[in-house]
Design an enzyme around this catalytic site. Structure first.
Site, PDB file in Angstrom:
ATOM      1  N   LYS A  22      -2.177   9.505  -2.306  1.00 45.41           N
ATOM      2  CA  LYS A  22      -3.369   8.688  -2.600  1.00 45.41           C
ATOM      3  C   LYS A  22      -3.740   7.783  -1.427  1.00 45.41           C
ATOM      4  O   LYS A  22      -4.910   7.682  -1.062  1.00 45.41           O
ATOM      5  CB  LYS A  22      -3.143   7.795  -3.839  1.00 45.41           C
ATOM      6  CG  LYS A  22      -2.868   8.565  -5.117  1.00 45.41           C
ATOM      7  CD  LYS A  22      -2.866   7.657  -6.341  1.00 45.41           C
ATOM      8  CE  LYS A  22      -1.789   6.588  -6.351  1.00 45.41           C
ATOM      9  NZ  LYS A  22      -0.418   7.113  -6.470  1.00 45.41           N
ATOM     10  N   ARG A  96      -3.399   2.025 -14.004  1.00 45.21           N
ATOM     11  CA  ARG A  96      -2.127   2.744 -14.132  1.00 45.21           C
ATOM     12  C   ARG A  96      -1.766   2.962 -15.607  1.00 45.21           C
ATOM     13  O   ARG A  96      -0.781   3.627 -15.895  1.00 45.21           O
ATOM     14  CB  ARG A  96      -1.085   1.837 -13.546  1.00 45.21           C
ATOM     15  CG  ARG A  96      -0.034   2.106 -12.530  1.00 45.21           C
ATOM     16  CD  ARG A  96       0.068   3.036 -11.540  1.00 45.21           C
ATOM     17  NE  ARG A  96       1.296   2.904 -10.770  1.00 45.21           N
ATOM     18  CZ  ARG A  96       1.343   2.543  -9.494  1.00 45.21           C
ATOM     19  NH1 ARG A  96       0.256   2.232  -8.850  1.00 45.21           N
ATOM     20  NH2 ARG A  96       2.496   2.523  -8.874  1.00 45.21           N
ATOM     21  N   ARG A 135      10.905   8.516   3.127  1.00 43.53           N
ATOM     22  CA  ARG A 135      10.159   7.454   3.809  1.00 43.53           C
ATOM     23  C   ARG A 135      11.103   6.341   4.268  1.00 43.53           C
ATOM     24  O   ARG A 135      12.052   5.994   3.568  1.00 43.53           O
ATOM     25  CB  ARG A 135       9.165   6.801   2.845  1.00 43.53           C
ATOM     26  CG  ARG A 135       7.904   7.577   2.660  1.00 43.53           C
ATOM     27  CD  ARG A 135       6.931   6.710   1.886  1.00 43.53           C
ATOM     28  NE  ARG A 135       5.818   7.483   1.391  1.00 43.53           N
ATOM     29  CZ  ARG A 135       4.966   7.046   0.462  1.00 43.53           C
ATOM     30  NH1 ARG A 135       5.115   5.850  -0.071  1.00 43.53           N
ATOM     31  NH2 ARG A 135       3.970   7.800   0.070  1.00 43.53           N
ATOM     32  N   ARG A 168      12.675   1.400   1.369  1.00 45.99           N
ATOM     33  CA  ARG A 168      12.179   0.457   0.364  1.00 45.99           C
ATOM     34  C   ARG A 168      13.018   0.594  -0.896  1.00 45.99           C
ATOM     35  O   ARG A 168      13.397   1.705  -1.271  1.00 45.99           O
ATOM     36  CB  ARG A 168      10.722   0.823   0.030  1.00 45.99           C
ATOM     37  CG  ARG A 168       9.733  -0.244   0.342  1.00 45.99           C
ATOM     38  CD  ARG A 168       8.320   0.269   0.261  1.00 45.99           C
ATOM     39  NE  ARG A 168       7.901   0.677  -1.077  1.00 45.99           N
ATOM     40  CZ  ARG A 168       6.700   1.173  -1.348  1.00 45.99           C
ATOM     41  NH1 ARG A 168       5.806   1.314  -0.395  1.00 45.99           N
ATOM     42  NH2 ARG A 168       6.371   1.529  -2.568  1.00 45.99           N
ATOM     43  N   ARG A 179      10.285   5.870 -11.470  1.00 40.51           N
ATOM     44  CA  ARG A 179       8.834   5.700 -11.271  1.00 40.51           C
ATOM     45  C   ARG A 179       8.075   6.943 -11.725  1.00 40.51           C
ATOM     46  O   ARG A 179       6.993   6.845 -12.296  1.00 40.51           O
ATOM     47  CB  ARG A 179       8.523   5.421  -9.792  1.00 40.51           C
ATOM     48  CG  ARG A 179       8.902   4.008  -9.372  1.00 40.51           C
ATOM     49  CD  ARG A 179       8.863   3.857  -7.869  1.00 40.51           C
ATOM     50  NE  ARG A 179       7.516   3.888  -7.319  1.00 40.51           N
ATOM     51  CZ  ARG A 179       7.246   4.099  -6.029  1.00 40.51           C
ATOM     52  NH1 ARG A 179       8.229   4.305  -5.171  1.00 40.51           N
ATOM     53  NH2 ARG A 179       6.014   4.087  -5.599  1.00 40.51           N
TER      54      ARG A 179
HETATM   55  P1  AMP Z   1       2.579   1.669  -5.506  1.00 37.74           P
HETATM   56  O1  AMP Z   1       2.729   1.266  -4.095  1.00 37.74           O
HETATM   57  O2  AMP Z   1       1.131   1.818  -5.953  1.00 37.74           O
HETATM   58  O3  AMP Z   1       3.399   2.873  -5.894  1.00 37.74           O
HETATM   59  O4  AMP Z   1       3.135   0.448  -6.391  1.00 37.74           O
HETATM   60  C1  AMP Z   1       4.454  -0.037  -6.230  1.00 37.74           C
HETATM   61  C2  AMP Z   1       4.854  -0.795  -7.496  1.00 37.74           C
HETATM   62  O5  AMP Z   1       3.945  -1.886  -7.729  1.00 37.74           O
HETATM   63  C3  AMP Z   1       4.802   0.026  -8.789  1.00 37.74           C
HETATM   64  O6  AMP Z   1       5.980   0.787  -8.982  1.00 37.74           O
HETATM   65  C4  AMP Z   1       4.640  -1.067  -9.819  1.00 37.74           C
HETATM   66  O7  AMP Z   1       5.849  -1.769 -10.041  1.00 37.74           O
HETATM   67  C5  AMP Z   1       3.693  -2.038  -9.123  1.00 37.74           C
HETATM   68  N1  AMP Z   1       2.274  -1.702  -9.393  1.00 37.74           N
HETATM   69  C6  AMP Z   1       1.343  -1.281  -8.490  1.00 37.74           C
HETATM   70  N2  AMP Z   1       0.154  -1.071  -9.075  1.00 37.74           N
HETATM   71  C7  AMP Z   1       0.332  -1.357 -10.403  1.00 37.74           C
HETATM   72  C8  AMP Z   1      -0.522  -1.320 -11.535  1.00 37.74           C
HETATM   73  N3  AMP Z   1      -1.797  -0.929 -11.456  1.00 37.74           N
HETATM   74  N4  AMP Z   1       0.019  -1.687 -12.732  1.00 37.74           N
HETATM   75  C9  AMP Z   1       1.286  -2.103 -12.840  1.00 37.74           C
HETATM   76  N5  AMP Z   1       2.154  -2.136 -11.812  1.00 37.74           N
HETATM   77  C10 AMP Z   1       1.682  -1.779 -10.594  1.00 37.74           C
END
Ligand code: AMP
Length: 222
Positions: A22, A96, A135, A168, A179
């Site tokens: 994405k 999400r 990564r 990370r 996840r």
């Molecule tokens: P990402 O980098 O988008 O994969 O986000 C990393 C982490 O941030 C996720 O595993 C969630 O813990 C949190 N997060 C990011 N976006 C959201 C969202 N829209 N709703 C809830 N948690 C989020």
């Protein structure tokens, strides 16, 4: 000289599992169209790095591979929309959950903003696990690497600044699996949600170039 028609801002929601591409695809589309890459994950990581109360609260969910509560991310997006009302955007990682999608729908209606397209990136789970767990990023300057596709010249050392490369917390294998399970349960239903509203298009290509071209073609028909 012929006057160039000003480009219409694009407003896109990018759906797909963590590691489905994405971020990369959003950046490529925005390089051509202008507009903002709006990643709630990046916003939350910035809040964690700055140790704000919101960041400290969010960190325990993030490190565990869980979602941060809907109200927190809805609040971040409402603030963002108020500050950038007339600008184009790609939402990456938001919404999400179905309640987030409902909240976003209400926020957009209130502000008279229309979404052009919801692009759903369908990438097989084994490809995602391989991408995410390989990564690494520099602990000093943040430069990203990938042990398979973009390895550092010297193992464990940043090419740019010589800092140590780290994984990370939420890209360690156990957390990645969690996840993906959270994604299956809470985020995948959004594809049906937007399909029912005739806003969804699925993109199943493995190459980001092909996917970008396919999304461009879908946007051109809008
Ligand atoms: P990402 O980098 O988008 O994969 O986000 C990393 C982490 O941030 C996720 O595993 C969630 O813990 C949190 N997060 C990011 N976006 C959201 C969202 N829209 N709703 C809830 N948690 C989020």
């Amino acid at each position: 000289m012929a006057k160039q028609k000003p480009q219409k801002p694009i407003r896109v929601i990018m759906l797909g599992a963590p590691g489905s591409g994405k971020g990369t695809i959003s950046k490529k589309l925005l390089a051509a169209h202008g507009g903002n890459h709006v990643s709630t994950g990046d916003m939350l990581r910035q809040a964690v790095a700055a140790a704000t109360p919101l960041g400290l609260d969010a960190k325990r969910f993030m490190d565990n591979g869980e979602l941060v509560p809907d109200a927190v991310v809805n609040g971040l997006i409402a603030e963002w929309l108020d500050a950038h009302r007339s600008e184009g955007f790609i939402f990456d990682g938001y919404p999400r959950t179905v309640p987030q999608a409902d909240a976003l729908g209400a926020m957009l209606t209130q502000r008279g903003i229309k979404i052009d397209l919801v692009a759903n990136l369908a990438v097989p789970n084994d490809v995602i696990i391989r991408r995410l767990t390989s990564r690494r990023s520099c602990s000093k300057c943040g430069q990203p690497f990938n042990l398979e596709f973009m390895p550092p010249r010297v193992a464990g050392v940043c090419d740019k600044c010589g800092g140590d490369l780290v994984q990370r917390e939420d890209e360690k294998p156990d957390v990645v699996k969690k996840r993906l399970a959270v994604y299956e349960k809470q985020t995948k239903p959004l594809a049906d949600y937007y399909a029912a509203r005739k806003m969804l298009r699925n993109f199943a290509s493995e190459s980001s170039e092909t996917t970008v071209a396919e999304i461009e073609a879908a946007l051109a028909k809008k």
